[in-house]
Design an enzyme around this catalytic site. Structure first.
Site, PDB file in Angstrom:
ATOM      1  N   ARG A   1       0.832  -1.204   0.000  1.00 40.07           N
ATOM      2  CA  ARG A   1       0.000   0.000   0.000  1.00 40.07           C
ATOM      3  C   ARG A   1       0.863   1.249   0.000  1.00 40.07           C
ATOM      4  NH1 ARG A   1      -5.043  -1.565   2.502  1.00 40.07           N
ATOM      5  NH2 ARG A   1      -5.464  -3.660   1.677  1.00 40.07           N
TER       6      ARG A   1
ATOM      7  N   ARG B   1       0.367   0.820  11.047  1.00 41.46           N
ATOM      8  CA  ARG B   1       0.285   1.222   9.648  1.00 41.46           C
ATOM      9  C   ARG B   1       1.612   0.918   8.971  1.00 41.46           C
ATOM     10  NH1 ARG B   1      -3.713   4.497   7.619  1.00 41.46           N
ATOM     11  NH2 ARG B   1      -5.234   5.282   9.113  1.00 41.46           N
TER      12      ARG B   1
ATOM     13  N   GLU C   1      -9.129  -2.069  12.848  1.00 36.34           N
ATOM     14  CA  GLU C   1      -9.677  -3.074  11.948  1.00 36.34           C
ATOM     15  C   GLU C   1      -8.643  -4.138  11.587  1.00 36.34           C
ATOM     16  OE1 GLU C   1      -9.460  -4.338   7.836  1.00 36.34           O
ATOM     17  OE2 GLU C   1      -9.410  -2.156   7.935  1.00 36.34           O
TER      18      GLU C   1
ATOM     19  N   SER D   1     -12.155  -6.691   7.033  1.00 30.58           N
ATOM     20  CA  SER D   1     -13.334  -6.093   6.422  1.00 30.58           C
ATOM     21  C   SER D   1     -14.012  -7.167   5.597  1.00 30.58           C
ATOM     22  CB  SER D   1     -12.960  -4.908   5.524  1.00 30.58           C
ATOM     23  OG  SER D   1     -12.673  -3.757   6.287  1.00 30.58           O
TER      24      SER D   1
ATOM     25  N   ARG E   1      -2.033  -6.048  12.646  1.00 29.13           N
ATOM     26  CA  ARG E   1      -2.693  -5.548  13.847  1.00 29.13           C
ATOM     27  C   ARG E   1      -3.076  -6.682  14.794  1.00 29.13           C
ATOM     28  NH1 ARG E   1      -6.353  -0.929  10.754  1.00 29.13           N
ATOM     29  NH2 ARG E   1      -4.585   0.442  10.275  1.00 29.13           N
TER      30      ARG E   1
END
Length: 428
Positions: A265, A280, A352, A355, A393
């Site tokens: 990303r 992140r 999160e 998803s 995470r």
């Protein structure tokens, strides 16, 4: 891609649905309708001329057979051919314009999805209580460094900010988590896929990331050719393209896939103190689930994917919440999304780790993925995806929620068979 028939039949519904995302695209919808009308008129004109051309062409052999002069008919044929060529070119331009406009439209949120942005997300339920410590708890960065699990400094040295190195027990825990996830999915009948990490443009287009979000991925240009690819931001981008331009049979559905990949990303970490470490990053590991289903089965498939992702977090023994995302917080391609968010004690917030989303027929329309139903009628499949799970995470949540007063970390029971230890202790 939104169904053009739905836009024609109920443009007000389409406009209202898009507004639930806090987007106003009324003018785009109106322009799509205008261009669509022009396209249908142009298509009719072209077909009329081609029918005339076919009729005229049948006269030529008759005239010649009768010994007549066909020069006038041939001249008419030539003129029709030129007119058809010009009309086809115009129609192609109109089609391109309509396609460009259609790509501006996001997926329409399901009717029961809350309107608004992320502030309108609704927590559905919680699992376990927040961990309570009778000592001063540490954050995952300090814990991982003291336990020799993560090397942040050398990660940044060799790859820059937003990078880290798993080492020792950290590497073994990361691998244990991935093994646990994959084995659970295999037991549920999912097929394991290891896809390429460099994908062609069509993959991003079908997934709904391109052209709108083309600047959010890492692009790779071959210096010796015009070949240009991008690094997958999630395995979903590859998996929803497996059956691009294919017609499946009803008996083949549902198709259930999982894939393990790193995810790349461009989004940079905010570098705020509460988001340092692994929260992140530009690269992280994830196991992704994707299903192709019949339209009537996609709601049940969505429930299955949510349940599977939740079960993984539950078996790890982590406190989390399930949130139903509002329309404006769902990604561009998705009609509905539920997030599973783990509790990070040092940050005092939920983050999160999965998803689960239903794209309905939006991606299948872009990828031209259909199936032939029991009545031999072609329909677009529905595509769904869910993280199962992202580890960057999960590991911090484990370390923080399972920490002990002496600085050690208890290994979740389901991971012990992979790691061979019950407790990770501070290095001497």
């Amino acid at each position: 891609m939104v169904d053009i028939k739905l836009i024609r039949d109920n443009p007000d519904y389409v406009k209202a649905a898009i507004k639930k995302r806090e987007m106003d695209l009324d003018s785009v919808v109106d322009e799509i309708l205008a261009v669509d009308k022009e396209r249908r008129e142009a298509t009719g004109a072209v077909e009329s001329k081609k029918a005339e051309q076919n009729a005229v062409s049948k006269e030529i052999p008759k005239i010649k057979k009768a010994g007549g002069d066909a020069s006038e008919v041939l001249a008419k044929m030539k003129k029709l051919s030129e007119e058809i060529k010009e009309a086809d070119a115009k129609l192609s331009e109109i089609n391109d314009k309509q396609q460009e406009l259609m790509l501006c439209l996001p997926n329409l949120p399901d009717e029961d999805v809350q309107a608004g942005g992320k502030e309108q997300n609704i927590p559905d339920h919680y699992f376990k209580e927040k961990p309570v410590f009778d000592f001063e708890p540490k954050n995952h960065v300090d814990l991982c460094e003291s336990l020799g699990m993560i090397d942040y400094q050398r990660g940044a040295k060799i790859a820059g900010n937003g990078a880290w190195i798993y080492r020792g027990w950290g590497a073994r825990m990361e691998w244990a988590i991935l093994n646990f996830f994959i084995n659970e999915h295999l037991a549920d009948g999912y097929e394991l896929i290891l896809p390429p990490h460099m994908l062609n443009y069509e993959c991003g287009y079908v997934a709904g990331q391109f052209p709108k979000f083309g600047d959010e991925v890492y692009w790779i240009q071959n210096p010796t050719s015009t070949d240009k690819k991008f690094m997958l931001p999630t395995a979903e981008t590859a998996l929803v393209n497996l059956h691009r331009d294919e017609i499946l049979t009803a008996d083949e559905l549902p198709k259930k896939y999982i894939a393990y990949t790193p995810c790349y990303r461009r989004e940079a970490g905010s570098y705020r103190s509460e988001e340092r470490g692994m929260i992140r990053g530009h690269q992280f590991n994830k196991v992704e689930m994707v299903q192709y289903t019949k339209p009537e089965d996609s709601d049940a498939a969505f429930k299955e994917l949510v349940g599977k992702a939740e079960r993984l977090v539950q078996e790890l023994g982590l406190h989390y919440r399930l949130s139903r995302l509002a329309a404006g917080d769902c990604s561009f391609s998705m009609a509905r999304t539920y997030d599973i968010e783990v509790w990070i004690p040092s940050m005092g917030i939920y983050k999160e780790v999965s998803s689960a989303s239903n794209a309905r027929s939006y991606q299948a329309r872009r990828g031209n993925v259909k199936f032939r139903d029991e009545n031999k009628k072609l329909q677009f499949v529905h595509t769904l995806n869910a993280s199962g799970l992202a580890t960057s995470r999960v590991l911090p949540a484990i370390v923080e929620q399972y920490q002990n007063a002496d600085g050690s970390v208890t290994v979740p029971e389901v991971l012990r068979k992979y790691m061979g230890v019950d407790v990770i202790k501070p290095q001497d």
